[in-house]
Motif scaffolding. Structure first.
Motif, PDB file in Angstrom:
ATOM      1  N   THR A 294      44.618  36.157  49.527  1.00  0.00           N
ATOM      2  CA  THR A 294      44.030  37.462  49.814  1.00  0.00           C
ATOM      3  C   THR A 294      42.589  37.286  50.269  1.00  0.00           C
ATOM      4  O   THR A 294      42.002  36.206  50.139  1.00  0.00           O
ATOM      5  CB  THR A 294      44.045  38.351  48.557  1.00  0.00           C
ATOM      6  OG1 THR A 294      43.149  37.776  47.591  1.00  0.00           O
ATOM      7  CG2 THR A 294      45.444  38.480  47.979  1.00  0.00           C
TER       8      THR A 294
ATOM      9  N   ARG B  98      40.109  38.481  48.797  1.00  0.00           N
ATOM     10  CA  ARG B  98      39.331  38.170  47.582  1.00  0.00           C
ATOM     11  C   ARG B  98      39.303  36.667  47.346  1.00  0.00           C
ATOM     12  O   ARG B  98      38.257  36.108  46.996  1.00  0.00           O
ATOM     13  CB  ARG B  98      39.928  38.878  46.369  1.00  0.00           C
ATOM     14  CG  ARG B  98      39.512  40.336  46.264  1.00  0.00           C
ATOM     15  CD  ARG B  98      40.031  41.011  45.013  1.00  0.00           C
ATOM     16  NE  ARG B  98      39.713  40.253  43.817  1.00  0.00           N
ATOM     17  CZ  ARG B  98      40.464  40.258  42.722  1.00  0.00           C
ATOM     18  NH1 ARG B  98      41.574  40.954  42.673  1.00  0.00           N
ATOM     19  NH2 ARG B  98      40.115  39.557  41.672  1.00  0.00           N
ATOM     20  N   ASP B  99      40.446  36.012  47.564  1.00  0.00           N
ATOM     21  CA  ASP B  99      40.493  34.549  47.397  1.00  0.00           C
ATOM     22  C   ASP B  99      39.604  33.868  48.435  1.00  0.00           C
ATOM     23  O   ASP B  99      38.867  32.932  48.113  1.00  0.00           O
ATOM     24  CB  ASP B  99      41.929  34.034  47.551  1.00  0.00           C
ATOM     25  CG  ASP B  99      42.875  34.561  46.481  1.00  0.00           C
ATOM     26  OD1 ASP B  99      42.394  34.925  45.383  1.00  0.00           O
ATOM     27  OD2 ASP B  99      44.088  34.621  46.762  1.00  0.00           O
TER      28      ASP B  99
ATOM     29  N   GLN C   1      35.724  36.183  45.657  1.00  0.00           N
ATOM     30  CA  GLN C   1      35.297  37.368  44.909  1.00  0.00           C
ATOM     31  C   GLN C   1      36.097  37.434  43.614  1.00  0.00           C
ATOM     32  O   GLN C   1      37.325  37.381  43.616  1.00  0.00           O
ATOM     33  CB  GLN C   1      35.518  38.632  45.737  1.00  0.00           C
ATOM     34  CG  GLN C   1      35.072  39.900  45.026  1.00  0.00           C
ATOM     35  CD  GLN C   1      35.102  41.097  45.949  1.00  0.00           C
ATOM     36  OE1 GLN C   1      34.719  40.984  47.102  1.00  0.00           O
ATOM     37  NE2 GLN C   1      35.546  42.219  45.456  1.00  0.00           N
ATOM     38  N   LYS C   2      35.397  37.568  42.502  1.00  0.00           N
ATOM     39  CA  LYS C   2      36.048  37.569  41.189  1.00  0.00           C
ATOM     40  C   LYS C   2      36.561  38.957  40.808  1.00  0.00           C
ATOM     41  O   LYS C   2      37.635  39.089  40.257  1.00  0.00           O
ATOM     42  CB  LYS C   2      35.073  37.082  40.109  1.00  0.00           C
ATOM     43  CG  LYS C   2      34.480  35.705  40.390  1.00  0.00           C
ATOM     44  CD  LYS C   2      35.495  34.617  40.161  1.00  0.00           C
ATOM     45  CE  LYS C   2      34.860  33.264  40.276  1.00  0.00           C
ATOM     46  NZ  LYS C   2      35.481  32.403  41.230  1.00  0.00           N
TER      47      LYS C   2
ATOM     48  N   PRO D 218      37.904  42.901  41.370  1.00  0.00           N
ATOM     49  CA  PRO D 218      38.695  43.622  42.370  1.00  0.00           C
ATOM     50  C   PRO D 218      37.793  44.542  43.198  1.00  0.00           C
ATOM     51  O   PRO D 218      36.698  44.910  42.769  1.00  0.00           O
ATOM     52  CB  PRO D 218      39.695  44.430  41.549  1.00  0.00           C
ATOM     53  CG  PRO D 218      39.265  44.355  40.136  1.00  0.00           C
ATOM     54  CD  PRO D 218      38.247  43.271  40.001  1.00  0.00           C
ATOM     55  N   PHE D 219      38.269  44.897  44.373  1.00  0.00           N
ATOM     56  CA  PHE D 219      37.530  45.848  45.209  1.00  0.00           C
ATOM     57  C   PHE D 219      37.558  47.220  44.549  1.00  0.00           C
ATOM     58  O   PHE D 219      38.491  47.534  43.786  1.00  0.00           O
ATOM     59  CB  PHE D 219      38.157  45.929  46.601  1.00  0.00           C
ATOM     60  CG  PHE D 219      37.853  44.747  47.459  1.00  0.00           C
ATOM     61  CD1 PHE D 219      36.686  44.699  48.210  1.00  0.00           C
ATOM     62  CD2 PHE D 219      38.727  43.669  47.519  1.00  0.00           C
ATOM     63  CE1 PHE D 219      36.392  43.597  48.999  1.00  0.00           C
ATOM     64  CE2 PHE D 219      38.444  42.571  48.304  1.00  0.00           C
ATOM     65  CZ  PHE D 219      37.275  42.531  49.043  1.00  0.00           C
TER      66      PHE D 219
ATOM     67  N   GLU E  55      38.718  47.102  50.438  1.00  0.00           N
ATOM     68  CA  GLU E  55      39.386  45.830  50.707  1.00  0.00           C
ATOM     69  C   GLU E  55      39.841  45.756  52.168  1.00  0.00           C
ATOM     70  O   GLU E  55      39.708  44.719  52.819  1.00  0.00           O
ATOM     71  CB  GLU E  55      40.580  45.640  49.773  1.00  0.00           C
ATOM     72  CG  GLU E  55      41.227  44.288  49.923  1.00  0.00           C
ATOM     73  CD  GLU E  55      42.294  44.025  48.873  1.00  0.00           C
ATOM     74  OE1 GLU E  55      42.847  42.908  48.899  1.00  0.00           O
ATOM     75  OE2 GLU E  55      42.572  44.899  48.031  1.00  0.00           O
TER      76      GLU E  55
END
Length: 136
Positions: free
Chosen positions: A3, A5-6, A10-11, A13-14, A20
């Motif tokens: 994703t 985030r990965d 980013q630790k 969540p949006f 996102e």
């Protein structure tokens, strides 16, 4: 491919799906822009100059005034005149006074520009496909 985030490590969540999506779109746009820039820069032009040449090729023999070119650009750039200056110095653009309105200058893609664009069609399409291949 994970994703976004990965990818950006980013630790948390949006805050929302929209946040996102925006970050994902920006990342994808950057990937595509980078891939396409590599192709055109190998031919001595920038992605914005490539966009100007495509716009002028599409205008045909009529040509376009500078403000019309600026309005049609994908990435709006206040320095369209400088882009045209650089392209004209490379003999890829020619500018002529409009016969009906001498205050207006019409810009045209040169034969060299049209040949350059023909040569870039395949590599640009390939680069775009490769840049988007990881998307499901």
């Amino acid at each position: 491919m994970g994703t976004i985030r990965d990818e950006i490590l980013q630790k948390k969540p949006f805050a929302s799906a929209a946040d996102e999506a925006v970050v994902t779109l920006l990342g994808t746009a950057d990937r595509v822009r980078t891939a396409l820039s590599r192709v055109v820069e190998a031919h001595g032009i920038t992605l914005q100059q490539y966009n100007v040449l495509r716009i002028l090729r599409g205008a045909g023999g009529e040509g376009l005034p500078t403000l019309e070119i600026a309005a049609r650009m994908i990435e709006h750039n206040p320095g369209v005149t400088r882009l045209l200056d650089r392209l004209e110095a490379r003999h890829l653009v020619r500018r002529v006074r409009c016969p009906e309105d001498r205050r207006q200058v019409l810009c045209h893609a040169s034969g060299a520009a049209r040949r350059l664009l023909v040569g870039l069609e395949g590599p640009i399409a390939d680069a775009g496909r490769l840049a988007l291949a990881p998307l499901d």
